[in-house]
Enzyme design. Sequence first.
Site, short mmCIF file in Angstrom:
data_model
loop_
_atom_site.label_atom_id
_atom_site.label_comp_id
_atom_site.label_asym_id
_atom_site.label_seq_id
_atom_site.Cartn_x
_atom_site.Cartn_y
_atom_site.Cartn_z
N ASP A 157 3.22 132.84 -6.90
CA ASP A 157 3.69 131.87 -7.69
C ASP A 157 5.07 131.64 -7.72
O ASP A 157 5.93 132.30 -8.29
CB ASP A 157 3.45 132.20 -9.26
CG ASP A 157 2.07 132.41 -9.66
OD1 ASP A 157 0.90 131.42 -9.69
OD2 ASP A 157 1.51 133.54 -9.52
N ARG A 165 8.62 134.04 -8.42
CA ARG A 165 8.57 135.48 -8.30
C ARG A 165 9.65 136.02 -7.02
O ARG A 165 10.10 137.30 -7.35
CB ARG A 165 7.12 136.05 -7.50
CG ARG A 165 5.96 135.64 -8.36
CD ARG A 165 6.07 135.83 -9.95
NE ARG A 165 4.62 135.25 -10.31
CZ ARG A 165 4.52 135.25 -11.64
NH1 ARG A 165 5.60 135.61 -12.67
NH2 ARG A 165 3.44 134.63 -12.32
N ARG A 226 6.84 123.96 -16.85
CA ARG A 226 6.17 124.06 -15.70
C ARG A 226 5.37 122.82 -15.17
O ARG A 226 5.02 122.59 -13.98
CB ARG A 226 5.01 125.23 -15.62
CG ARG A 226 5.88 126.50 -16.25
CD ARG A 226 4.74 127.53 -16.33
NE ARG A 226 3.63 127.89 -15.41
CZ ARG A 226 2.44 128.43 -15.49
NH1 ARG A 226 2.05 128.89 -16.59
NH2 ARG A 226 1.96 128.61 -14.24
N LYS A 256 -2.63 123.07 -9.79
CA LYS A 256 -3.35 123.69 -11.01
C LYS A 256 -2.88 123.09 -12.14
O LYS A 256 -1.97 122.39 -12.41
CB LYS A 256 -2.76 125.13 -10.82
CG LYS A 256 -1.39 125.39 -10.84
CD LYS A 256 -0.74 126.70 -10.90
CE LYS A 256 0.66 126.96 -11.04
NZ LYS A 256 0.99 128.49 -10.60
N HIS A 257 -3.72 123.26 -13.30
CA HIS A 257 -4.76 124.24 -13.56
C HIS A 257 -6.04 123.34 -13.88
O HIS A 257 -6.03 122.65 -14.93
CB HIS A 257 -4.69 125.14 -14.63
CG HIS A 257 -3.49 126.22 -14.46
ND1 HIS A 257 -2.23 125.47 -14.67
CD2 HIS A 257 -3.23 127.29 -14.18
CE1 HIS A 257 -1.19 126.54 -14.59
NE2 HIS A 257 -1.74 127.71 -14.10
N HIS A 269 -3.53 133.30 -21.40
CA HIS A 269 -3.43 134.90 -20.95
C HIS A 269 -3.81 135.75 -21.89
O HIS A 269 -3.94 136.86 -21.91
CB HIS A 269 -1.85 135.16 -20.57
CG HIS A 269 -1.30 134.43 -19.25
ND1 HIS A 269 -0.88 133.07 -19.25
CD2 HIS A 269 -1.12 134.88 -18.10
CE1 HIS A 269 -0.37 132.89 -18.36
NE2 HIS A 269 -0.54 133.95 -17.31
N ASP A 342 -8.02 130.88 -11.69
CA ASP A 342 -6.71 131.38 -12.16
C ASP A 342 -7.12 133.17 -12.24
O ASP A 342 -8.19 133.50 -12.19
CB ASP A 342 -6.49 130.87 -13.68
CG ASP A 342 -4.95 131.00 -14.03
OD1 ASP A 342 -4.27 131.78 -13.55
OD2 ASP A 342 -4.42 130.19 -14.82
#
Length: 631
Positions: A157, A165, A226, A256-257, A269, A342
């Site tokens: 990501d 990352r 984001r 996404k998403h 999450h 995901d």
Amino acid sequence: MHLPRTHRPPGPSARLRPPGTGRARRAAAGLAAAALAATALTAPAARAQTTGHDAGKDPALTRLLRSMSLQDKAAQLFVLQVYGKSADTADPADVAANRKLYGVDNAAQVVARYHPGGFIYYANNVDDPAQLAGFSNGIQRAAMAQPHRVPETIATDQEGGIVARVQPPATQSPGSMALAAGRSTGDARALARITGQELRAIGVNQDYAPDADVNVNPANPVIGVRSFGSDPSLVSSMVTAQIRGYRAGGVTATAKHFPGHGDTTTDSHTGVPRIGHTRAQWEKLDLPPFRAAIAAGAEAIMTAHIIVPALDPSEDPATLSKPILTGILRDQLHYRGVIVTDALDMQGVRDKYGDERIPVLALKAGADVLLKPPADASGNGVFSRQLAAVVNAVKTGEISEQRLDASVYRVLALKQKRGLFRSPYTDTSRVGRTVGTRAHLAAAQRAADRTTTLVKNDAGLLPLKTGPRKVLVAGWGTASSTAGLATGIAAHGAATTVRSTGLSPTQAQIDDAVAAAKDQDLVVAVTNRAWDVSTEPGHQGPGQMNLVKALVATGKPVVVIAVRDPYDIAYFPEAATYLATYSYTAEAQRSAVKTLFGENAPHGKLPVVIPTRDDPGTALYPFGYGLTYKH
């Protein structure tokens, strides 16, 4: 798509070829046919037309698929997380974590035992670009040592902004909302191309970006900056630009998403978000960026673990919904690329069904790639059980082998399109010449300078003049980020004092900052989602709001810099000066300082509506609002 030669990733040097893959190894266990299939993947003669289910498909890929066992085919659909910073790590902590998940020590052993389709890197896999390139090559060497010699998808990501990352020295792109504030599709495409080039240089061939969600809910806990913004047209144009940029950089982009995560107050999450849009609202707000992504040739789309009753009244999350993934995405939107779930360890997909049913249901819904299988309550990985569940579903007829083959073929075809069968390795000698180059860093800084948004300058405080003054920098920030702002301000002649108070300042911290402000000439208050004032578990609480209010009450001139969501100003409207940077990267900090001192005239325009605190339907600052300096 054939990439322009200047953007095509370099082929491996002879020293990068895996050991032990010569004629003797290929001859063993029936390898000759598989090796021929793999090496024929780029041959023009292999493009001959076939009939039946294989019509229009690459014959070499079809032969490869037919040579694979049922378990090997099912394994190609999984993308796994591993611990460690090399494919053969022997670090005790990494080995213990991998054994809990997979029963083996490291990524190379995972490949040897299971032959998965790919891996995803997280921040704990990363030291630096050279290390990551070696990690990637180690994974690919392990894959090339297996009977079918199928290269691995290696993904991460790297959205830019708050989700990256791979950190410096890699180039840090402004995040989505920042780029949208700059309104430059050219910047969006250029930074995606740079990100793609740098990822490919370290062996990553798929980026789980861009975010195509339309963030119409300021209280969205998981998307926010984001997203490119709250306007479907703006989001669509930016998504299109980034998909083209990533492709030019040599990596697979992933929109996404789906079907749209922009209007939720639940983090998928930790819970199950529910989207209350009607079908007409969804078509107007959430659909356009995904339609644009498909039109731009998106090769991968990621699902959302959200319930959308207007699209599927069954209350299944979209990841497990056949009406959404097959009925809408495949049949109505005619999308033919790879559908990636995901992460399967997120609570949004785990609440309704057991972990062993989830991959089966996702495939039945229309998904192709099963991302990041979870661990159970004891911390033991369930991947092997999920893999067995998929195999058993095919054996019992719940999933036809033809359906399984369709997904595996898409996965293999995408690997072929990225050139992985021809050249799975990255040339480690070129990493330093590609990652974090002076030209790339300069492009990121120029883009960041165009995104900083001056929302409020009621006291006419900005721009500041360079010269001696005492400045308190207080509020959210790690020691490095708050100190970064302070250092930049000090370079303009100021004596700076720093008070880092975190996401949830205590009253003692607020009192300390107020005391520190008393003998200062200027206060710079840094906020990060100060709008999240709820005192319920999992929320930040009102500390940041109270800190800003207390600093303003000192009577000292206060500049508030929101380094994440721009919505914070609604919670302390008494603040007279307010900048939004949308992220806290070093580039964003430098741009903020340059803007404070007039070296950078603010050009950013709000890509979202900032509503009032008490009435979300009333705009405090409208979409497109933004001030600049008059010269």
